[in-house]
Design a protein around this motif. Structure first.
Motif, short mmCIF file in Angstrom:
data_model
loop_
_atom_site.label_atom_id
_atom_site.label_comp_id
_atom_site.label_asym_id
_atom_site.label_seq_id
_atom_site.Cartn_x
_atom_site.Cartn_y
_atom_site.Cartn_z
N TYR A 40 -5.26 2.35 -5.11
CA TYR A 40 -4.31 1.59 -4.29
C TYR A 40 -4.71 1.68 -2.82
CZ TYR A 40 0.14 -0.26 -2.61
OH TYR A 40 1.11 -1.01 -2.00
N ARG A 41 -5.05 2.89 -2.38
CA ARG A 41 -5.52 3.07 -1.00
C ARG A 41 -6.77 2.22 -0.76
NH1 ARG A 41 -4.50 7.26 2.29
NH2 ARG A 41 -3.39 9.10 1.79
N HIS A 99 -6.30 -1.41 -0.12
CA HIS A 99 -5.75 -1.72 1.19
C HIS A 99 -6.68 -1.35 2.36
CE1 HIS A 99 -2.16 -2.08 -1.26
NE2 HIS A 99 -1.66 -2.80 -0.28
N ASP A 100 -7.87 -0.80 2.06
CA ASP A 100 -8.76 -0.45 3.17
C ASP A 100 -9.43 -1.72 3.71
OD1 ASP A 100 -11.18 -0.96 1.73
OD2 ASP A 100 -11.38 1.14 1.16
N PHE A 105 -9.42 -5.03 1.29
CA PHE A 105 -8.20 -5.83 1.41
C PHE A 105 -8.55 -7.31 1.41
CE2 PHE A 105 -4.64 -7.64 3.95
CZ PHE A 105 -3.63 -7.34 3.05
N GLN A 107 2.35 -2.33 8.54
CA GLN A 107 1.70 -1.04 8.31
C GLN A 107 2.34 -0.38 7.10
OE1 GLN A 107 1.73 1.38 11.88
NE2 GLN A 107 1.68 -0.45 13.16
N MET A 141 6.71 0.87 4.30
CA MET A 141 6.08 -0.26 4.97
C MET A 141 6.91 -0.60 6.21
SD MET A 141 5.55 -4.24 3.81
CE MET A 141 4.83 -3.83 2.25
N TRP A 163 -2.63 -11.26 -5.99
CA TRP A 163 -2.56 -9.97 -5.31
C TRP A 163 -1.41 -9.14 -5.86
CZ3 TRP A 163 -5.13 -6.63 -2.44
CH2 TRP A 163 -4.43 -5.65 -1.76
N VAL A 176 -1.89 -5.37 -7.50
CA VAL A 176 -1.32 -4.12 -7.03
C VAL A 176 -0.21 -3.59 -7.94
CG1 VAL A 176 -2.01 -4.44 -4.63
CG2 VAL A 176 0.24 -5.25 -5.37
#
Length: 128
Positions: A34-35, A38-39, A43, A60, A70, A96, A100
Motif C-alpha cells: 500500500y505504501r 502511494h510512493d 502512484f 496527504q 488523510m 484505482w 487499493v
C-alpha cells in the motif's frame, strides 16, 4: 519517524481542511505494498491529476501501524460531496479504488466515501 514536522503550503488564499481515517488490513506485506502504491514512482499520475481537477489543493496520508489519516486541503468554496461525485467518474478512478481495496480493511465493494470516514475536529487552540 518525522519529529521535525511537515511544512504547510501557502496557497495565497484561505483554505479549509478535511480529515478522514481508514484502517488497512493488519498485514505487514500488504501495508508495504500500500505504501509502495502511494510512493512517487508507483502512484498513478491520472489519479493525482483527477484529485487536483476536482479542486483539491493538497492531499496527504499519514500512517501509524495499519491506521491512516488523510488530510485534504481545499478552497473555502469547495463542496466535498459534488467534488467526490465528479472524482468517482474520472478515468481510472474506479480501477484505482479496486486496486487499493485489496489492502484496506473494509468491504471490497465499498465506495471511497464508505471506506474513508470523515473525522470531527474536537479541539483546536482557541483564540484569546
Amino acid at each position: 519517524m518525522q519529529t521535525e514536522g511537515y511544512s504547510v503550503k501557502d496557497y495565497g488564499q484561505p483554505v479549509k481542511r478535511y480529515c478522514q481515517f481508514l484502517s488497512l488490513k493488519s498485514d505487514s506485506e500488504l501495508i508495504r505494498l500500500y505504501r509502495q502504491a502511494h510512493d512517487k514512482e508507483h502512484f498513478w499520475r491520472e489519479i493525482g491529476e483527477g484529485i487536483r481537477q476536482v479542486g483539491i489543493l493538497d492531499m496527504q496520508i499519514f500512517i501509524h501501524g495499519n491506521h491512516l489519516v488523510m488530510i485534504v486541503e481545499a478552497p473555502l468554496d469547495f463542496d466535498w460531496d459534488s467534488a467526490m461525485a465528479r472524482l468517482a467518474v474520472l478515468p481510472r478512478q474506479q480501477e484505482w479504488e479496486n486496486h487499493v481495496a485489496q489492502f484496506q480493511d473494509c468491504d471490497a465493494d465499498a465506495t471511497s466515501d464508505q471506506k474513508w470516514q470523515m473525522m470531527e475536529r474536537m479541539f483546536h487552540l482557541y483564540e484569546g
